[in-house]
Design a protein around this motif. Structure first.
Motif, PDB file in Angstrom:
ATOM      1  N   LEU A 104      -8.824 -29.905  22.418  1.00  0.00           N
ATOM      2  CA  LEU A 104      -8.768 -30.387  23.460  1.00  0.00           C
ATOM      3  C   LEU A 104      -9.695 -31.570  23.515  1.00  0.00           C
ATOM      4  O   LEU A 104      -9.303 -32.700  24.104  1.00  0.00           O
ATOM      5  CB  LEU A 104      -9.162 -29.600  24.564  1.00  0.00           C
ATOM      6  CG  LEU A 104      -8.120 -28.568  24.803  1.00  0.00           C
ATOM      7  CD1 LEU A 104      -8.669 -27.389  25.942  1.00  0.00           C
ATOM      8  CD2 LEU A 104      -6.968 -28.986  25.562  1.00  0.00           C
ATOM      9  N   ASP A 105     -10.842 -31.560  22.984  1.00  0.00           N
ATOM     10  CA  ASP A 105     -11.754 -32.622  22.940  1.00  0.00           C
ATOM     11  C   ASP A 105     -11.471 -34.132  21.988  1.00  0.00           C
ATOM     12  O   ASP A 105     -11.673 -34.978  22.269  1.00  0.00           O
ATOM     13  CB  ASP A 105     -13.220 -32.010  22.373  1.00  0.00           C
ATOM     14  CG  ASP A 105     -14.224 -33.124  22.388  1.00  0.00           C
ATOM     15  OD1 ASP A 105     -14.561 -33.758  23.577  1.00  0.00           O
ATOM     16  OD2 ASP A 105     -14.849 -33.506  21.226  1.00  0.00           O
ATOM     17  N   GLN A 106     -10.515 -33.296  21.101  1.00  0.00           N
ATOM     18  CA  GLN A 106     -10.170 -34.512  20.032  1.00  0.00           C
ATOM     19  C   GLN A 106      -8.787 -35.045  20.823  1.00  0.00           C
ATOM     20  O   GLN A 106      -8.190 -35.913  19.958  1.00  0.00           O
ATOM     21  CB  GLN A 106     -10.020 -33.828  18.567  1.00  0.00           C
ATOM     22  CG  GLN A 106     -11.216 -33.600  17.961  1.00  0.00           C
ATOM     23  CD  GLN A 106     -12.056 -34.736  17.363  1.00  0.00           C
ATOM     24  OE1 GLN A 106     -11.477 -35.506  16.983  1.00  0.00           O
ATOM     25  NE2 GLN A 106     -13.134 -34.633  17.740  1.00  0.00           N
ATOM     26  N   ASP A 107      -8.059 -34.398  21.638  1.00  0.00           N
ATOM     27  CA  ASP A 107      -6.869 -34.794  22.096  1.00  0.00           C
ATOM     28  C   ASP A 107      -5.771 -34.782  21.045  1.00  0.00           C
ATOM     29  O   ASP A 107      -4.911 -35.460  20.764  1.00  0.00           O
ATOM     30  CB  ASP A 107      -6.865 -36.212  22.675  1.00  0.00           C
ATOM     31  CG  ASP A 107      -5.949 -36.776  23.826  1.00  0.00           C
ATOM     32  OD1 ASP A 107      -5.472 -35.921  24.277  1.00  0.00           O
ATOM     33  OD2 ASP A 107      -5.298 -37.658  23.739  1.00  0.00           O
ATOM     34  N   HIS A 108      -5.911 -33.531  20.447  1.00  0.00           N
ATOM     35  CA  HIS A 108      -4.954 -33.315  19.285  1.00  0.00           C
ATOM     36  C   HIS A 108      -3.975 -32.287  19.976  1.00  0.00           C
ATOM     37  O   HIS A 108      -4.205 -31.034  20.729  1.00  0.00           O
ATOM     38  CB  HIS A 108      -5.491 -32.546  18.231  1.00  0.00           C
ATOM     39  CG  HIS A 108      -6.316 -33.472  17.252  1.00  0.00           C
ATOM     40  ND1 HIS A 108      -5.739 -34.634  16.745  1.00  0.00           N
ATOM     41  CD2 HIS A 108      -7.459 -33.495  16.720  1.00  0.00           C
ATOM     42  CE1 HIS A 108      -6.653 -35.496  16.015  1.00  0.00           C
ATOM     43  NE2 HIS A 108      -7.783 -34.513  15.940  1.00  0.00           N
ATOM     44  N   PRO A 109      -2.742 -32.609  20.051  1.00  0.00           N
ATOM     45  CA  PRO A 109      -1.677 -31.540  20.566  1.00  0.00           C
ATOM     46  C   PRO A 109      -1.432 -30.586  19.315  1.00  0.00           C
ATOM     47  O   PRO A 109      -0.947 -30.910  18.216  1.00  0.00           O
ATOM     48  CB  PRO A 109      -0.455 -32.391  20.646  1.00  0.00           C
ATOM     49  CG  PRO A 109      -0.237 -33.573  19.892  1.00  0.00           C
ATOM     50  CD  PRO A 109      -1.975 -33.903  19.748  1.00  0.00           C
ATOM     51  N   GLY A 110      -1.718 -29.333  19.543  1.00  0.00           N
ATOM     52  CA  GLY A 110      -1.719 -28.225  18.753  1.00  0.00           C
ATOM     53  C   GLY A 110      -1.987 -26.935  19.301  1.00  0.00           C
ATOM     54  O   GLY A 110      -1.987 -26.756  20.496  1.00  0.00           O
ATOM     55  N   ALA A 111      -1.954 -25.886  18.189  1.00  0.00           N
ATOM     56  CA  ALA A 111      -2.160 -24.343  18.755  1.00  0.00           C
ATOM     57  C   ALA A 111      -2.915 -23.809  17.574  1.00  0.00           C
ATOM     58  O   ALA A 111      -2.788 -24.052  16.717  1.00  0.00           O
ATOM     59  CB  ALA A 111      -0.735 -23.893  19.114  1.00  0.00           C
ATOM     60  N   VAL A 112      -3.410 -22.552  18.152  1.00  0.00           N
ATOM     61  CA  VAL A 112      -4.437 -21.851  17.383  1.00  0.00           C
ATOM     62  C   VAL A 112      -3.668 -20.306  17.371  1.00  0.00           C
ATOM     63  O   VAL A 112      -3.446 -20.003  18.422  1.00  0.00           O
ATOM     64  CB  VAL A 112      -5.883 -21.666  17.791  1.00  0.00           C
ATOM     65  CG1 VAL A 112      -6.624 -21.089  16.692  1.00  0.00           C
ATOM     66  CG2 VAL A 112      -6.396 -23.041  17.993  1.00  0.00           C
ATOM     67  N   HIS A 113      -3.562 -19.921  16.038  1.00  0.00           N
ATOM     68  CA  HIS A 113      -2.873 -18.465  16.014  1.00  0.00           C
ATOM     69  C   HIS A 113      -3.763 -17.561  15.227  1.00  0.00           C
ATOM     70  O   HIS A 113      -4.398 -17.986  14.124  1.00  0.00           O
ATOM     71  CB  HIS A 113      -1.589 -18.709  15.406  1.00  0.00           C
ATOM     72  CG  HIS A 113      -0.558 -19.673  16.016  1.00  0.00           C
ATOM     73  ND1 HIS A 113      -0.223 -19.263  17.178  1.00  0.00           N
ATOM     74  CD2 HIS A 113      -0.208 -20.797  15.663  1.00  0.00           C
ATOM     75  CE1 HIS A 113       0.715 -20.459  17.606  1.00  0.00           C
ATOM     76  NE2 HIS A 113       0.551 -21.186  16.495  1.00  0.00           N
ATOM     77  N   LEU A 114      -3.801 -16.207  15.633  1.00  0.00           N
ATOM     78  CA  LEU A 114      -4.502 -15.203  14.594  1.00  0.00           C
ATOM     79  C   LEU A 114      -3.296 -14.600  13.869  1.00  0.00           C
ATOM     80  O   LEU A 114      -2.386 -14.072  14.331  1.00  0.00           O
ATOM     81  CB  LEU A 114      -5.261 -14.138  15.893  1.00  0.00           C
ATOM     82  CG  LEU A 114      -6.183 -14.466  16.629  1.00  0.00           C
ATOM     83  CD1 LEU A 114      -6.812 -13.382  17.597  1.00  0.00           C
ATOM     84  CD2 LEU A 114      -7.368 -15.364  16.217  1.00  0.00           C
ATOM     85  N   ARG A 115      -3.552 -14.481  12.738  1.00  0.00           N
ATOM     86  CA  ARG A 115      -2.731 -13.932  11.659  1.00  0.00           C
ATOM     87  C   ARG A 115      -3.287 -12.429  11.162  1.00  0.00           C
ATOM     88  O   ARG A 115      -4.237 -12.332  11.199  1.00  0.00           O
ATOM     89  CB  ARG A 115      -2.562 -15.074  10.626  1.00  0.00           C
ATOM     90  CG  ARG A 115      -2.147 -16.311  10.748  1.00  0.00           C
ATOM     91  CD  ARG A 115      -0.764 -16.155  11.447  1.00  0.00           C
ATOM     92  NE  ARG A 115      -0.100 -17.686  11.844  1.00  0.00           N
ATOM     93  CZ  ARG A 115       0.927 -17.774  12.722  1.00  0.00           C
ATOM     94  NH1 ARG A 115       1.246 -16.714  13.252  1.00  0.00           N
ATOM     95  NH2 ARG A 115       1.553 -19.002  12.778  1.00  0.00           N
ATOM     96  N   GLU A 116      -2.241 -11.921  10.770  1.00  0.00           N
ATOM     97  CA  GLU A 116      -2.544 -10.381  10.016  1.00  0.00           C
ATOM     98  C   GLU A 116      -3.265 -10.790   8.546  1.00  0.00           C
ATOM     99  O   GLU A 116      -2.482 -11.787   8.054  1.00  0.00           O
ATOM    100  CB  GLU A 116      -1.361  -9.660   9.901  1.00  0.00           C
ATOM    101  CG  GLU A 116      -0.836  -9.376  11.305  1.00  0.00           C
ATOM    102  CD  GLU A 116      -1.492  -8.098  11.847  1.00  0.00           C
ATOM    103  OE1 GLU A 116      -2.572  -7.550  11.078  1.00  0.00           O
ATOM    104  OE2 GLU A 116      -1.586  -7.801  13.212  1.00  0.00           O
ATOM    105  N   PRO A 117      -3.757 -10.027   7.940  1.00  0.00           N
ATOM    106  CA  PRO A 117      -4.764  -8.897   8.623  1.00  0.00           C
ATOM    107  C   PRO A 117      -5.700  -9.279   9.761  1.00  0.00           C
ATOM    108  O   PRO A 117      -6.420 -10.352   9.467  1.00  0.00           O
ATOM    109  CB  PRO A 117      -5.372  -8.126   7.540  1.00  0.00           C
ATOM    110  CG  PRO A 117      -5.470  -9.277   6.605  1.00  0.00           C
ATOM    111  CD  PRO A 117      -4.373 -10.089   6.470  1.00  0.00           C
ATOM    112  N   LEU A 118      -5.727  -8.693  10.920  1.00  0.00           N
ATOM    113  CA  LEU A 118      -6.467  -9.177  12.025  1.00  0.00           C
ATOM    114  C   LEU A 118      -7.901  -9.464  11.574  1.00  0.00           C
ATOM    115  O   LEU A 118      -8.448  -8.511  11.230  1.00  0.00           O
ATOM    116  CB  LEU A 118      -6.291  -8.182  13.102  1.00  0.00           C
ATOM    117  CG  LEU A 118      -6.700  -8.751  14.741  1.00  0.00           C
ATOM    118  CD1 LEU A 118      -5.947  -9.744  14.949  1.00  0.00           C
ATOM    119  CD2 LEU A 118      -6.700  -7.601  15.399  1.00  0.00           C
ATOM    120  N   GLY A 119      -8.543 -10.522  11.986  1.00  0.00           N
ATOM    121  CA  GLY A 119      -9.696 -10.798  11.741  1.00  0.00           C
ATOM    122  C   GLY A 119     -10.014 -11.312  10.515  1.00  0.00           C
ATOM    123  O   GLY A 119     -11.136 -11.916  10.113  1.00  0.00           O
ATOM    124  N   SER A 120      -8.898 -11.738   9.514  1.00  0.00           N
ATOM    125  CA  SER A 120      -8.995 -12.317   8.249  1.00  0.00           C
ATOM    126  C   SER A 120      -8.714 -13.870   8.384  1.00  0.00           C
ATOM    127  O   SER A 120      -9.283 -14.442   7.596  1.00  0.00           O
ATOM    128  CB  SER A 120      -8.443 -11.641   7.051  1.00  0.00           C
ATOM    129  OG  SER A 120      -9.048 -10.260   7.078  1.00  0.00           O
TER     130      SER A 120
END
Length: 548
Positions: A104-120
């Motif tokens: 948001l601060d960099q004004d980048h259109p994107g998304a963040v995803h948690l992948r398996e194995p969870l926490g890695s």
């Protein structure tokens, strides 16, 4: 005050599926302030932490660390199989939160995803085809270096082989530092023969060519050559200052030797030999450093010969687990300028592993319970760590072996025979070490095939409440056995039998076995879902990791 890794130190706010993590203060005086700040909040064993999804409360102590604890279960059936409980167990949630704020601060259109194995693994993806980032917080998932769509960012303790580091010129790293009841994300740049430099996330940016830190910009600028008027190895008259450059190369040479990279050291030596006339004092230092290298190169060559000899012997002995670990080490440290005999040994090892894998696929195996599957992955990681280390302190080695056999005890009969042989070899080495205290810690878990006992599946509060029929220890007392950390088998077996009988009264939701029929687990015990159907973990089911 020493930390207790068995205690829950992280939770999420508001609900079981919350993504808002927090850390409980360890000291009593800090916990008082924490409670006042969160008077209206509720704490949960979050599903995204691999927890059971039930509510937590805070426990205040003055003689040990404060921690979270599950609210009492009136039925006594609650089982939480959450494995990660220390201050780093919520790092993936802190990374996701920091990455979203940075986008948001960099004004980048994107998304963040948690992948398996969870926490890695955490992925940061951009729109418009810009190369994304994959943050490997631990070594559970191997990084892919030649993917045009994803750029790896390694956790601070995730290893990278020297050839990859030299070929790429640098790699990105990520670490999290504690800051009160939160964690701060730091991004690092590691390059050959130089210390990793760390920056805050807001000091980094995305470019059309990928993710950039201030250190990366400096490395790329140096590759393009010194700029006029710069402060590189040049005097005021603009002529090369060979003395300063020679001193810098000697420092890089020392770092390269510590790194153990023949490729890096050879390149630095070529640069040193290309220097012009030097001051007699500097020339003597350079000559001495080059002379000392003869012995170093000889030692590296011997280590390389020993490595390939060990691979060859492991193939002859048909020890698949050892072949796998040694081949990983060879690909990481000895992939350059291989001789014909070395290539033949590697080819034979690869063929052996392929045949072993084909045999494994031909024999159907029952699905592993979730906790066994994750323990199996941790066994592989610990073995790779031990086999891949050329030197380590005795205490460190014994500590790793102690952790290794703890995880192997959970895997039990599902343990690969090759891994079993490797573990027994490391246990014998730990027991023979001079560090008697650590050696005794390893010997407490001496591996005997077929004698695994699922002690860690029975909570201490359950077995300590009943006497031991073997040693006569009363309720509330530990078993009377020197060096035994947990209870005797006879003390926990009735609890396991009661669980099994209780589970057989219902249809198993995991494997579908009807009432009265045993579950299809490797040890014949009931699935967790059958014992406590309402308590499910986010990281996986009893049959393995959950698919997204």
């Amino acid at each position: 005050m020493p930390g207790d890794k068995r205690r829950i130190q992280t939770a999420v706010l508001g609900s079981a599926d919350s993504e808002e993590p927090l850390i409980l203060p360890l000291e009593a005086i800090e916990l008082d302030a924490f409670r006042r700040e969160h008077t209206e909040d509720t704490f949960w064993c979050g599903l995204l932490l691999g927890g059971c999804g039930t509510q937590l409360t805070t426990k205040l102590y003055t003689d040990r660390v404060c921690h979270f604890a599950h609210l009492p279960d009136p039925t006594g059936l609650h089982v939480c199989e959450r494995r990660a409980r220390d201050v780093s167990s919520a790092d993936h949630l802190y990374v996701k939160s920091a990455a979203i704020a940075w986008l948001l601060d960099q004004d980048h259109p994107g998304a963040v995803h948690l992948r398996e194995p969870l926490g890695s693994v955490v992925d940061i993806a951009w729109e418009h085809g810009v190369r994304g980032l994959r943050l490997h917080l631990d070594g559970a998932v191997a990084p892919v270096w030649d993917d045009d769509l994803i750029e790896p960012v390694l956790g601070a303790k995730v290893p990278v082989d020297v050839d990859t580091l030299v070929r790429r010129r640098y790699v990105h790293r990520v670490r999290l530092d504690s800051a009160g009841t939160s964690r701060r994300v730091r991004i690092g740049t590691q390059a050959p023969a130089r210390d990793t430099e760390w920056f805050s996330l807001d000091e980094c940016h995305m470019s059309p060519d990928g993710f950039r830190t201030p250190a990366v910009e400096e490395i790329l600028a140096a590759r393009r050559g010194p700029r006029s008027g710069g402060t590189g190895y040049r005097s005021a008259a603009g002529t090369p200052n060979t003395a300063a450059r020679a001193k810098a190369l000697l420092r890089r040479l020392a770092d390269g030797r510590k790194l153990g990279s023949v490729v890096v050291v050879t390149g630095i030596v070529e640069e040193i030999r290309s220097l012009g006339p030097l001051d007699p004092l500097i020339r003597s230092q350079v000559d001495q450093a080059l002379q000392d290298l003869d012995q170093w190169f000889a030692a590296q060559a011997k280590a390389r010969r020993d490595l390939f000899a060990r691979i060859d012997q492991a193939v002859r002995d048909q020890e698949s687990g050892r072949v796998h670990q040694l081949l990983l080490l060879a690909n990481a440290t000895a992939s350059h300028e291989r001789t014909a005999s070395e290539e033949a040994i590697v080819a034979a090892a690869a063929e052996h592993l392929a045949d072993a894998a084909a045999r494994d696929r031909a024999v159907p195996r029952p699905a592993l319970p979730g906790d066994v599957w994750f323990a199996q992955q941790r066994v592989e990681k610990l073995l790779a760590n031990l086999e891949g280390r050329r030197t380590m302190m005795t205490a460190e080695m014994c500590g790793l072996v102690d952790r290794l056999v703890r995880e192997a005890a959970i895997v039990g009969d599902a343990l690969d025979p090759g891994d079993q042989a490797l573990i027994e070899r490391w246990v014998a080495r730990a027991e023979a070490s001079n560090n008697q205290a650590e050696a005794r810690a390893a010997s407490r878990y001496r591996l005997v095939r077929g004698s695994w006992t699922p002690k860690e599946k029975v909570s201490r509060r359950l077995w300590i409440a009943r006497p031991c029929p073997r040693c006569g220890a009363g309720a509330g007392q530990n078993c009377h056995a020197t060096g035994l950390l947990g209870p005797h088998d006879e003390r926990i077996q009735p609890i396991l039998d009661e669980r099994r009988a209780r589970g057989l009264r219902e249809t198993c939701p995991a494997c579908g076995q009807p009432p009265g029929e045993a579950c299809t687990t490797t040890n014949g015990g009931p699935h967790t879902e059958r014992i406590a159907p309402k308590n499910k973990t986010a990281g996986g089911t009893a049959d393995g990791p959950r698919e997204k």
